[in-house]
Design a protein around this motif. Structure first.
Motif, PDB file in Angstrom:
ATOM      1  N   GLU A   1      32.153 109.457 101.542  1.00 38.03           N
ATOM      2  CA  GLU A   1      31.423 109.490 100.152  1.00 38.03           C
ATOM      3  C   GLU A   1      30.173 108.625 100.218  1.00 38.03           C
ATOM      4  O   GLU A   1      29.058 109.066  99.433  1.00 38.03           O
ATOM      5  N   GLU A   2      30.042 107.899 101.120  1.00 38.29           N
ATOM      6  CA  GLU A   2      28.679 106.898 101.254  1.00 38.29           C
ATOM      7  C   GLU A   2      27.823 107.276 102.154  1.00 38.29           C
ATOM      8  O   GLU A   2      26.735 106.784 102.603  1.00 38.29           O
ATOM      9  N   SER A   3      28.312 108.529 103.087  1.00 31.88           N
ATOM     10  CA  SER A   3      27.423 108.940 104.126  1.00 31.88           C
ATOM     11  C   SER A   3      26.233 109.746 103.522  1.00 31.88           C
ATOM     12  O   SER A   3      26.316 110.438 102.586  1.00 31.88           O
ATOM     13  N   PRO A   4      25.094 109.876 104.192  1.00 34.23           N
ATOM     14  CA  PRO A   4      23.998 110.682 103.834  1.00 34.23           C
ATOM     15  C   PRO A   4      24.257 112.044 103.641  1.00 34.23           C
ATOM     16  O   PRO A   4      23.728 112.790 102.736  1.00 34.23           O
ATOM     17  N   ALA A   5      25.128 112.822 104.500  1.00 32.90           N
ATOM     18  CA  ALA A   5      25.551 114.022 104.224  1.00 32.90           C
ATOM     19  C   ALA A   5      26.056 114.275 103.017  1.00 32.90           C
ATOM     20  O   ALA A   5      26.019 115.577 102.497  1.00 32.90           O
ATOM     21  N   VAL A   6      26.979 113.414 102.429  1.00 31.42           N
ATOM     22  CA  VAL A   6      27.683 113.553 101.195  1.00 31.42           C
ATOM     23  C   VAL A   6      26.641 113.184 100.029  1.00 31.42           C
ATOM     24  O   VAL A   6      26.288 113.871  98.808  1.00 31.42           O
TER      25      VAL A   6
ATOM     26  N   LEU B   1      27.552 109.943 108.730  1.00 25.09           N
ATOM     27  CA  LEU B   1      27.572 111.363 109.165  1.00 25.09           C
ATOM     28  C   LEU B   1      26.219 111.972 108.117  1.00 25.09           C
ATOM     29  O   LEU B   1      25.830 111.406 106.982  1.00 25.09           O
ATOM     30  N   GLU B   2      25.518 112.809 108.828  1.00 24.27           N
ATOM     31  CA  GLU B   2      24.435 113.315 108.364  1.00 24.27           C
ATOM     32  C   GLU B   2      24.610 114.865 108.291  1.00 24.27           C
ATOM     33  O   GLU B   2      25.487 115.504 108.981  1.00 24.27           O
ATOM     34  N   LYS B   3      23.658 115.415 107.499  1.00 24.34           N
ATOM     35  CA  LYS B   3      23.414 117.042 107.402  1.00 24.34           C
ATOM     36  C   LYS B   3      23.355 117.562 108.604  1.00 24.34           C
ATOM     37  O   LYS B   3      22.412 117.103 109.179  1.00 24.34           O
ATOM     38  N   GLY B   4      23.911 118.569 108.925  1.00 23.32           N
ATOM     39  CA  GLY B   4      23.904 119.229 110.269  1.00 23.32           C
ATOM     40  C   GLY B   4      24.736 118.628 111.483  1.00 23.32           C
ATOM     41  O   GLY B   4      24.396 119.241 112.672  1.00 23.32           O
TER      42      GLY B   4
END
Length: 211
Positions: free
Chosen positions: A111-116, A150-153
């Motif tokens: 929930e704290e990751s840039p992806a989310v 985690l990041e998008k992609g």
């Protein structure tokens, strides 16, 4: 974790049925230099123990006739529809021999990751446990996996995580030696098409003009 078992003298279908009717679960302990040992365990205590993750992935202390030995849970047979454990298997642990076990993965930080947090992606675990080999003293109850970066992609692979000391991943032959553990799925973009109000308006206009 520790549990208490009792020696079981009789075996066979009839003896096992009578044992279950008395609130006990038949089982067996095998492995090592000793002969397989028939045991019985209190069913209610066993049922509650089986709900705990550590009972499935940790070295257990089994007490039989006042003696304690190290064992691993290897197999459980459940009744097809009743809340009933039909049989249970344990394997003796040799402290000088490596184990092959499935260890649960505990994910946190998604929930704290840039992806989310920034890109509103979905983080999907691909696997929830990992095959490992290690000495009994190094066997972890679980492996913590931090997803906060985690990041998008992107996706999280086996080689991206830090395993506990003495623990080696075991990847089956022929498979990728760096499998994906967690995938990041972009958010679904819903494109709304504007409602075609003109035909409806024309229909109303025609209706008013007729008398």
């Amino acid at each position: 974790m520790n549990f208490v078992a009792f020696e079981r003298a009789k075996q066979g279908t009839g003896a096992s049925r009578r044992l279950r009717n008395s609130g006990k679960t038949p089982g067996i302990v095998y492995g090592g230099a000793a002969e397989p040992q028939l045991i019985e365990v209190d069913h209610n205590a066993l049922w509650h123990a089986l709900k705990k993750e550590a009972f499935h992935s940790s070295v257990l202390d089994m007490e039989v006739a006042g003696k304690t030995s190290k064992v691993l849970l290897r197999d459980v047979q459940y009744h097809p529809y009743k809340q009933l454990v039909l049989h249970i298997d344990f394997q003796r642990v040799d402290e000088k021999t490596k184990l092959h076990m499935k260890v649960p993965l505990h994910f946190s930080g998604a929930e704290e990751s840039p992806a989310v947090k920034v890109d509103k992606c979905m983080v999907n675990p691909v696997v929830n446990e990992l095959d490992v080999t290690c000495m009994p003293s190094d066997l972890p109850e679980f492996i913590a996996v931090d997803l906060s970066t985690l990041e998008k992609g992107s996706s999280l692979h086996l080689k991206d995580i830090k395993l506990p000391k003495g623990v080696t991943p075991k990847v089956r032959g022929g498979q990728n030696n760096n499998p994906v553990l967690v995938s990041v799925v972009p958010p679904v973009v819903v494109v709304e098409t504007p409602a075609e109000a003109a035909p409806a308006a024309d229909a109303k206009g025609k209706g008013k003009g007729k008398k």
